[in-house]
Design a protein around this motif. Sequence first.
Motif, PDB file in Angstrom:
ATOM      1  N   ALA A  78       0.832  -1.198   0.000  1.00 56.91           N
ATOM      2  CA  ALA A  78       0.000   0.000   0.000  1.00 56.91           C
ATOM      3  C   ALA A  78       0.868   1.249   0.000  1.00 56.91           C
ATOM      4  CB  ALA A  78      -0.916   0.008   1.223  1.00 56.91           C
ATOM      5  N   ALA A  79       0.367   2.306  -0.625  1.00 58.44           N
ATOM      6  CA  ALA A  79       1.092   3.575  -0.665  1.00 58.44           C
ATOM      7  C   ALA A  79       1.414   4.047   0.753  1.00 58.44           C
ATOM      8  CB  ALA A  79       0.253   4.625  -1.392  1.00 58.44           C
ATOM      9  N   GLY A  80       2.654   4.473   0.952  1.00 55.05           N
ATOM     10  CA  GLY A  80       3.097   4.938   2.263  1.00 55.05           C
ATOM     11  C   GLY A  80       3.811   3.882   3.079  1.00 55.05           C
ATOM     12  N   ASP A  81       3.701   2.602   2.684  1.00 57.91           N
ATOM     13  CA  ASP A  81       4.399   1.540   3.399  1.00 57.91           C
ATOM     14  C   ASP A  81       5.902   1.638   3.163  1.00 57.91           C
ATOM     15  OD1 ASP A  81       2.127   0.432   4.472  1.00 57.91           O
ATOM     16  OD2 ASP A  81       1.981  -1.211   3.033  1.00 57.91           O
ATOM     17  N   LEU A  82       6.660   1.247   4.181  1.00 55.82           N
ATOM     18  CA  LEU A  82       8.110   1.106   4.060  1.00 55.82           C
ATOM     19  C   LEU A  82       8.455  -0.368   4.123  1.00 55.82           C
ATOM     20  CD1 LEU A  82       9.429   3.900   6.470  1.00 55.82           C
ATOM     21  CD2 LEU A  82       9.778   3.830   4.003  1.00 55.82           C
ATOM     22  N   PHE A  83       9.358  -0.813   3.239  1.00 53.34           N
ATOM     23  CA  PHE A  83       9.722  -2.231   3.200  1.00 53.34           C
ATOM     24  C   PHE A  83      11.225  -2.411   3.196  1.00 53.34           C
ATOM     25  CE2 PHE A  83       5.382  -2.747   1.700  1.00 53.34           C
ATOM     26  CZ  PHE A  83       5.015  -3.968   2.246  1.00 53.34           C
ATOM     27  N   LEU A 111      12.054  -1.355 -13.122  1.00 52.18           N
ATOM     28  CA  LEU A 111      13.030  -1.498 -12.036  1.00 52.18           C
ATOM     29  C   LEU A 111      13.065  -0.232 -11.187  1.00 52.18           C
ATOM     30  CD1 LEU A 111      15.418  -3.162 -10.782  1.00 52.18           C
ATOM     31  CD2 LEU A 111      16.921  -1.914 -12.351  1.00 52.18           C
ATOM     32  N   VAL A 112      12.875  -0.378  -9.875  1.00 54.06           N
ATOM     33  CA  VAL A 112      12.905   0.781  -8.982  1.00 54.06           C
ATOM     34  C   VAL A 112      14.049   0.717  -7.975  1.00 54.06           C
ATOM     35  CG1 VAL A 112      10.466   1.357  -9.203  1.00 54.06           C
ATOM     36  CG2 VAL A 112      11.169  -0.303  -7.481  1.00 54.06           C
ATOM     37  N   GLN A 113      14.573  -0.486  -7.724  1.00 48.92           N
ATOM     38  CA  GLN A 113      15.671  -0.600  -6.759  1.00 48.92           C
ATOM     39  C   GLN A 113      16.449  -1.882  -7.050  1.00 48.92           C
ATOM     40  OE1 GLN A 113      15.952   1.943  -4.710  1.00 48.92           O
ATOM     41  NE2 GLN A 113      17.270   1.411  -3.012  1.00 48.92           N
ATOM     42  N   PHE A 114      17.776  -1.792  -6.872  1.00 47.88           N
ATOM     43  CA  PHE A 114      18.653  -2.946  -7.093  1.00 47.88           C
ATOM     44  C   PHE A 114      19.679  -2.994  -5.977  1.00 47.88           C
ATOM     45  CE2 PHE A 114      22.898  -4.216  -8.434  1.00 47.88           C
ATOM     46  CZ  PHE A 114      22.675  -5.518  -8.856  1.00 47.88           C
ATOM     47  N   ASP A 115      20.095  -4.223  -5.620  1.00 50.85           N
ATOM     48  CA  ASP A 115      21.186  -4.344  -4.653  1.00 50.85           C
ATOM     49  C   ASP A 115      21.976  -5.621  -4.908  1.00 50.85           C
ATOM     50  OD1 ASP A 115      22.443  -3.241  -2.077  1.00 50.85           O
ATOM     51  OD2 ASP A 115      22.147  -5.368  -1.642  1.00 50.85           O
ATOM     52  N   ASP A 116      23.273  -5.515  -4.595  1.00 52.25           N
ATOM     53  CA  ASP A 116      24.153  -6.679  -4.707  1.00 52.25           C
ATOM     54  C   ASP A 116      24.612  -7.132  -3.330  1.00 52.25           C
ATOM     55  OD1 ASP A 116      25.959  -8.631  -5.368  1.00 52.25           O
ATOM     56  OD2 ASP A 116      27.388  -7.315  -6.356  1.00 52.25           O
ATOM     57  N   ASP A 117      25.428  -6.335  -2.662  1.00 49.49           N
ATOM     58  CA  ASP A 117      26.140  -6.824  -1.470  1.00 49.49           C
ATOM     59  C   ASP A 117      25.854  -6.055  -0.187  1.00 49.49           C
ATOM     60  OD1 ASP A 117      27.409  -8.835  -2.900  1.00 49.49           O
ATOM     61  OD2 ASP A 117      29.127  -7.577  -3.406  1.00 49.49           O
ATOM     62  N   SER A 118      24.703  -5.403  -0.064  1.00 51.15           N
ATOM     63  CA  SER A 118      24.442  -4.633   1.162  1.00 51.15           C
ATOM     64  C   SER A 118      24.045  -5.503   2.350  1.00 51.15           C
ATOM     65  CB  SER A 118      23.340  -3.596   0.912  1.00 51.15           C
ATOM     66  OG  SER A 118      23.752  -2.644  -0.041  1.00 51.15           O
ATOM     67  N   GLY A 119      23.732  -6.777   2.092  1.00 47.82           N
ATOM     68  CA  GLY A 119      23.360  -7.696   3.164  1.00 47.82           C
ATOM     69  C   GLY A 119      24.580  -8.350   3.789  1.00 47.82           C
ATOM     70  N   VAL A 120      24.333  -9.391   4.572  1.00 51.92           N
ATOM     71  CA  VAL A 120      25.397 -10.108   5.280  1.00 51.92           C
ATOM     72  C   VAL A 120      26.030 -11.153   4.361  1.00 51.92           C
ATOM     73  CG1 VAL A 120      25.885 -11.621   7.249  1.00 51.92           C
ATOM     74  CG2 VAL A 120      24.225  -9.753   7.479  1.00 51.92           C
ATOM     75  N   ASP A 121      27.361 -11.213   4.349  1.00 49.31           N
ATOM     76  CA  ASP A 121      28.083 -12.270   3.643  1.00 49.31           C
ATOM     77  C   ASP A 121      27.712 -12.320   2.158  1.00 49.31           C
ATOM     78  OD1 ASP A 121      29.814 -14.388   3.268  1.00 49.31           O
ATOM     79  OD2 ASP A 121      28.385 -15.907   3.966  1.00 49.31           O
ATOM     80  N   ALA A 122      27.841 -11.206   1.478  1.00 53.76           N
ATOM     81  CA  ALA A 122      27.577 -11.087   0.032  1.00 53.76           C
ATOM     82  C   ALA A 122      26.108 -11.295  -0.326  1.00 53.76           C
ATOM     83  CB  ALA A 122      28.458 -12.047  -0.772  1.00 53.76           C
ATOM     84  N   SER A 123      25.248 -11.242   0.671  1.00 56.61           N
ATOM     85  CA  SER A 123      23.814 -11.280   0.387  1.00 56.61           C
ATOM     86  C   SER A 123      23.329  -9.863   0.057  1.00 56.61           C
ATOM     87  CB  SER A 123      23.044 -11.853   1.576  1.00 56.61           C
ATOM     88  OG  SER A 123      23.343 -13.228   1.737  1.00 56.61           O
ATOM     89  N   LEU A 125      20.394  -6.541   0.233  1.00 52.96           N
ATOM     90  CA  LEU A 125      19.446  -5.861   1.112  1.00 52.96           C
ATOM     91  C   LEU A 125      18.989  -4.564   0.456  1.00 52.96           C
ATOM     92  CD1 LEU A 125      17.993  -5.294   3.829  1.00 52.96           C
ATOM     93  CD2 LEU A 125      20.145  -4.288   4.643  1.00 52.96           C
ATOM     94  N   ILE A 126      17.676  -4.426   0.292  1.00 54.93           N
ATOM     95  CA  ILE A 126      17.048  -3.164  -0.090  1.00 54.93           C
ATOM     96  C   ILE A 126      16.367  -2.654   1.177  1.00 54.93           C
ATOM     97  CG2 ILE A 126      15.241  -2.075  -1.473  1.00 54.93           C
ATOM     98  CD1 ILE A 126      15.848  -4.193  -3.642  1.00 54.93           C
ATOM     99  N   SER A 127      16.800  -1.508   1.668  1.00 58.05           N
ATOM    100  CA  SER A 127      16.392  -1.058   3.001  1.00 58.05           C
ATOM    101  C   SER A 127      15.444   0.129   2.930  1.00 58.05           C
ATOM    102  CB  SER A 127      17.639  -0.688   3.811  1.00 58.05           C
ATOM    103  OG  SER A 127      17.295  -0.253   5.100  1.00 58.05           O
ATOM    104  N   ALA A 128      14.343   0.036   3.714  1.00 58.46           N
ATOM    105  CA  ALA A 128      13.392   1.133   3.911  1.00 58.46           C
ATOM    106  C   ALA A 128      12.933   1.752   2.597  1.00 58.46           C
ATOM    107  CB  ALA A 128      13.997   2.197   4.826  1.00 58.46           C
TER     108      ALA A 128
END
Length: 206
Positions: A78-83, A111-123, A125-128
């Motif tokens: 829903a609009a306004g949600d953070l994920f 495409l609105v967001q991309f991530d490679d290595d922001s998580g733990v151990d080369a995993s 993470l797309i944050s907030a």
Amino acid sequence: MKYLCEGLVAVVLGASLLWGNPAGAATFTELEPNDSIATAQFLNSSDSTINVIGTKNNTTFQGTPPNDTADYYSFFAAAGDLFDVETSVLQALGSSNRDTILALYDPQGGLVQFDDDSGVDASSLISAFLIQNSGTYFVAVSGFGDPGDPLNGGNGIFTGGGDSNFRYQLQIRRVPEPATLLGLCVLGGWGTASRFKNKQRRNLHV
């Protein structure tokens, strides 16, 4: 101390009403085919946390037949949600086969967001990530080296290839907004103060 505890209970109860119980998070197992936006596996849940267990492998892995394509999932927001959207590798054939990439697409498939290595151990993470418009959003999981990887000049549409032979968990978490958390704290504090004042009134009449 009693009134402080009661106030904290009020905050916790309010949070559980708004976001559900994290202990009751929904868990799904990957269902093939889900190798494109058009065939994305829909995660039908209103829980604040959604977990998916999937496998990306170019050889038989833990009894799972080879399937080295990217994995696509969809969920309603829903609009306004953070994920927060995050991957973690649960098992891998080798130490080098642990590098996931992650993409988030809007309801039109852009495409609105991309991530490679922001998580733990080369995993990954797309944050907030803030949802601008209500609708069905898409998430893709693949391995580093996928031809669609934007870091390697790709168009952001994952197809498969790259790092493989791992079992992963994808987690999609709805994040409480700071203003809402503040409101819950105020609610808890108001309840605590009201109880304390009532007790004072009763003591004055004794």
